[in-house]
Design a protein around this motif. Structure first.
Motif, short mmCIF file in Angstrom:
data_model
loop_
_atom_site.label_atom_id
_atom_site.label_comp_id
_atom_site.label_asym_id
_atom_site.label_seq_id
_atom_site.Cartn_x
_atom_site.Cartn_y
_atom_site.Cartn_z
N VAL A 178 7.49 -17.81 15.75
CA VAL A 178 6.04 -17.84 15.53
C VAL A 178 5.67 -16.47 14.95
O VAL A 178 5.73 -15.44 15.63
CB VAL A 178 5.30 -18.11 16.85
CG1 VAL A 178 3.79 -18.09 16.63
CG2 VAL A 178 5.75 -19.44 17.46
N ILE A 179 5.33 -16.47 13.66
CA ILE A 179 5.20 -15.20 12.93
C ILE A 179 3.75 -14.72 12.88
O ILE A 179 2.87 -15.40 12.32
CB ILE A 179 5.75 -15.38 11.49
CG1 ILE A 179 7.21 -15.85 11.51
CG2 ILE A 179 5.59 -14.09 10.68
CD1 ILE A 179 8.17 -14.93 12.21
N ASP A 180 3.51 -13.56 13.43
CA ASP A 180 2.29 -12.75 13.19
C ASP A 180 0.96 -13.49 13.34
O ASP A 180 0.04 -13.27 12.54
CB ASP A 180 2.36 -12.12 11.78
CG ASP A 180 3.53 -11.17 11.61
OD1 ASP A 180 4.34 -11.05 12.54
OD2 ASP A 180 3.65 -10.55 10.54
N ILE A 181 0.86 -14.34 14.36
CA ILE A 181 -0.45 -14.96 14.61
C ILE A 181 -1.26 -13.97 15.46
O ILE A 181 -1.30 -14.05 16.68
CB ILE A 181 -0.33 -16.35 15.25
CG1 ILE A 181 0.58 -17.23 14.39
CG2 ILE A 181 -1.73 -16.99 15.37
CD1 ILE A 181 0.63 -18.69 14.84
N GLN A 182 -1.86 -13.01 14.78
CA GLN A 182 -2.55 -11.88 15.39
C GLN A 182 -3.99 -11.86 14.89
O GLN A 182 -4.27 -12.34 13.78
CB GLN A 182 -1.84 -10.59 15.00
CG GLN A 182 -0.41 -10.50 15.50
CD GLN A 182 0.37 -9.38 14.84
OE1 GLN A 182 1.18 -9.62 13.95
NE2 GLN A 182 0.13 -8.14 15.26
N HIS A 183 -4.87 -11.26 15.68
CA HIS A 183 -6.30 -11.29 15.33
C HIS A 183 -6.57 -10.81 13.91
O HIS A 183 -7.42 -11.37 13.22
CB HIS A 183 -7.11 -10.47 16.32
CG HIS A 183 -7.24 -11.12 17.67
ND1 HIS A 183 -7.83 -12.35 17.85
CD2 HIS A 183 -6.83 -10.71 18.90
CE1 HIS A 183 -7.79 -12.68 19.14
NE2 HIS A 183 -7.19 -11.71 19.79
N ASP A 184 -5.89 -9.77 13.45
CA ASP A 184 -6.21 -9.26 12.10
C ASP A 184 -5.89 -10.24 10.99
O ASP A 184 -6.43 -10.11 9.88
CB ASP A 184 -5.52 -7.92 11.85
CG ASP A 184 -6.38 -6.75 12.33
OD1 ASP A 184 -7.60 -6.93 12.50
OD2 ASP A 184 -5.81 -5.65 12.53
N PHE A 185 -5.02 -11.22 11.23
CA PHE A 185 -4.70 -12.22 10.20
C PHE A 185 -5.53 -13.49 10.36
O PHE A 185 -5.37 -14.43 9.59
CB PHE A 185 -3.21 -12.57 10.23
CG PHE A 185 -2.31 -11.41 9.89
CD1 PHE A 185 -2.45 -10.73 8.69
CD2 PHE A 185 -1.33 -10.99 10.77
CE1 PHE A 185 -1.63 -9.65 8.36
CE2 PHE A 185 -0.50 -9.91 10.46
CZ PHE A 185 -0.64 -9.24 9.25
N PHE A 216 8.07 -14.68 19.26
CA PHE A 216 6.82 -14.34 18.59
C PHE A 216 7.08 -13.02 17.85
O PHE A 216 7.64 -12.10 18.44
CB PHE A 216 5.69 -14.08 19.60
CG PHE A 216 5.00 -15.31 20.14
CD1 PHE A 216 5.62 -16.56 20.16
CD2 PHE A 216 3.71 -15.21 20.66
CE1 PHE A 216 4.96 -17.68 20.68
CE2 PHE A 216 3.04 -16.32 21.18
CZ PHE A 216 3.67 -17.56 21.20
N SER A 217 6.65 -12.94 16.59
CA SER A 217 6.72 -11.62 15.94
C SER A 217 5.33 -11.02 15.87
O SER A 217 4.32 -11.75 15.90
CB SER A 217 7.36 -11.69 14.55
OG SER A 217 6.47 -12.26 13.62
N GLN A 218 5.30 -9.71 15.82
CA GLN A 218 4.04 -8.96 15.89
C GLN A 218 4.10 -7.82 14.87
O GLN A 218 4.93 -6.91 15.00
CB GLN A 218 3.86 -8.42 17.32
CG GLN A 218 2.51 -7.78 17.57
CD GLN A 218 2.33 -7.39 19.04
OE1 GLN A 218 3.31 -7.03 19.72
NE2 GLN A 218 1.11 -7.44 19.53
N ASP A 219 3.22 -7.91 13.85
CA ASP A 219 3.08 -6.80 12.91
C ASP A 219 2.51 -5.63 13.71
O ASP A 219 1.54 -5.81 14.46
CB ASP A 219 2.10 -7.24 11.79
CG ASP A 219 2.43 -6.64 10.44
OD1 ASP A 219 3.62 -6.43 10.13
OD2 ASP A 219 1.47 -6.39 9.67
#
Ligand code: VGL
Ligand code: ZN
Length: 224
Positions: A9-16, A50-53
């Motif tokens: 699950v790649i980079d599902i972060q608030h900034d994106f 999960f990946s996190q930028d």
């Protein structure tokens, strides 16, 4: 043949996500589908990542750290390790600064992550100041390597399924690295949204040329 699938699950972060500093259009549309994939009554992943930028504030991929450069313009970068290696890279609005709200995952994904009953890990990338990382396995020069490859190998993973943000950056380069490392790799296209919507054909071709299978859903013949 053995089948030990991992979900990335790649980079599902608030900034994106909508409202974030580098929001991917309709990025939040994929969240219900990703939550469904994390339902272990339906799917039996061997492991989940999960990946996190995760950038320092002075990160070189931020336009704000270059004089007279605006977000989405290109800057020429030279590899610190090998000065012969140069590439023109897009620079971005400040995003996913370490420990900021924008770098965090939405609450429903954090809750789902906590419930995962199998081996799981969060892989942070983008931490070295002088280079960008699009793949969750390595930086753009394939010089610094994260723990993702060793983690998947240690789990005996055979198949990798990739979802998340953005389809034309981190999902794409993570999928290509995965295929290169020998995992049978699939991207679930409806569960990944792109930044550059006018280049989708080129993006699809990149996946195919790098040995990644584009699928529309997880159907039974893949999951055997
Ligand atoms: C990403 C641009 C900059 C991504 C990360 O996750 O696709 N895109 N940093
Ligand atoms: Zn980034």
């Amino acid at each position: 043949m053995s089948f030990k699938p991992a979900l990335l699950v790649i980079d599902i972060q608030h900034d994106f996500l909508p409202g974030g500093s580098l929001a991917v259009v309709n990025g939040d549309d994929i969240i219900p589908g990703v939550l469904e994939l994390l339902d272990f009554n339906k799917y039996n992943w061997k492991s989940v990542v999960f990946s996190q930028d995760w950038h320092p504030r002075d990160h070189t991929s931020f336009a704000s750290n270059h004089a007279n450069v605006k977000p989405f313009e290109k800057v020429s970068f030279t590899s610190t390790k090998d000065p012969k290696v140069t590439s023109d890279e897009t620079v971005w609005p400040d995003h996913c600064v370490q420990h900021s709200h924008g770098a965090n995952f939405p609450d429903e994904l954090i809750a789902a992550y906590k419930q995962i009953p199998v081996e799981k890990t969060i892989i942070q990338k983008g931490h070295l100041q002088d280079r960008d990382y699009y793949s969750a396995f390595n930086d753009i020069w394939d010089d610094d390597h994260t723990e993702l490859g060793p983690f998947l190998k240690s789990q005996g993973i055979t198949h990798v399924f990739v979802v998340g943000l953005a389809y034309d950056y981190c999902v794409k380069f993570t999928s290509a690295s995965s295929a290169k490392l020998g995992f049978k790799t699939y991207v679930i296209k409806p569960l990944a949204k792109a930044i550059e919507l006018d280049k989708l054909d080129q993006t699809d071709a990149y996946y195919r040329d790098h040995g990644v299978t584009i699928i529309e859903s997880l159907d039974d013949d893949i999951l055997k």
